[in-house]
Enzyme design. Structure first.
Site, short mmCIF file in Angstrom:
data_model
loop_
_atom_site.label_atom_id
_atom_site.label_comp_id
_atom_site.label_asym_id
_atom_site.label_seq_id
_atom_site.Cartn_x
_atom_site.Cartn_y
_atom_site.Cartn_z
N CYS A 1 0.84 -1.20 0.00
CA CYS A 1 0.00 0.00 0.00
C CYS A 1 0.88 1.26 0.00
CB CYS A 1 -0.98 -0.01 1.16
SG CYS A 1 -0.30 -0.56 2.73
N CYS B 1 2.82 2.41 3.22
CA CYS B 1 3.41 2.59 4.54
C CYS B 1 4.65 3.49 4.42
CB CYS B 1 3.78 1.25 5.16
SG CYS B 1 2.32 0.23 5.41
FE FE Z 1 1.76 -0.03 3.19
#
Ligand code: FE
Length: 223
Positions: free
Chosen positions: A125, A127
């Site tokens: 994603c 992070c």
């Molecule tokens: Fe992530």
């Protein structure tokens, strides 16, 4: 059916299609529209105050990121003992500067050397150590960066204007919600007389993600 289906005089279907395409190409991205729709709903339902959102965005853009990260890097460059502590236990060392936040609770600092270049990505994603780097750049969240940083890191770096010598090893670090990474760039030659503050001014956000290597030549590649 209308008797006369001929286009009006002066009608240029090609021109209209071109204008249509032009308007579409200037629409915000799908994710931006989705975020806007979500924000509108939350505000309409009285769950969120838009001023709060603006204040958070401003704090993470103007005050936190990437200034805090740059201060950590500059301190490490000026203080070898601090650098050792930072590489051994980044959260504790960052806490010394009072910057410990949720995103730095599990953070590893990876050091660039003459032989190694580090690149950070989150393949799943987005992070990112936002408590010291602020808001992640849009390209960091893009599927193209997330997949290609792992598959073809040198190609990605070249697109950021960084042509790495073949002798330099590239280490790619895949972030997760549990463990995030910060690249510690090398101190540039000829900066021995610079203060910690002046040095911090040379540290770009991209150099702490790893899409830039040389400090002081802040090549920004947003978008
Ligand atoms: Fe992530």
């Amino acid at each position: 059916m209308a008797k006369d289906s001929k286009p009006a005089p002066g009608f240029d279907a090609g021109k209209v299609a071109e204008i249509h395409q032009h308007l579409h190409s200037h629409l915000p991205s799908e994710s931006a529209l989705r975020v806007k729709a979500l924000e509108t709903l939350l505000v309409d339902k009285g769950l969120v105050n838009p001023k709060t959102i603006d204040a958070w965005v401003e704090a993470y853009t103007e005050e936190i990121g990437p200034k805090r990260g740059a201060m950590v890097v500059a301190k490490a460059c000026c203080d070898p003992e601090y650098m050792a502590r930072l590489l051994r236990d980044a959260p504790a060392a960052i806490d010394e500067l009072g910057f410990l936040g949720k995103a730095t609770a599990h953070l590893k600092v990876v050091e660039n050397t003459d032989e190694v270049h580090n690149l950070v990505v989150c393949t799943l994603c987005s992070c990112y150590p936002f408590s010291i780097l602020g808001i992640a750049p849009p390209w960091y969240k893009a599927a193209a960066y997330r997949s290609r940083a792992v598959r073809d890191p040198r190609g990605v770096l070249a697109e950021f204007g960084l042509d790495l010598d073949v002798d330099i090893e590239v280490h790619v670090w895949d972030s997760t919600a549990e463990l995030r990474y910060l690249v510690l760039p090398q101190r540039p030659e000829g900066t021995e007389d610079l203060s910690e503050e002046e040095l911090a001014g040379l540290v770009s956000r991209n150099s702490m993600i790893g899409t830039d290597r040389e400090l002081g030549e802040n090549i920004e590649a947003d978008g």
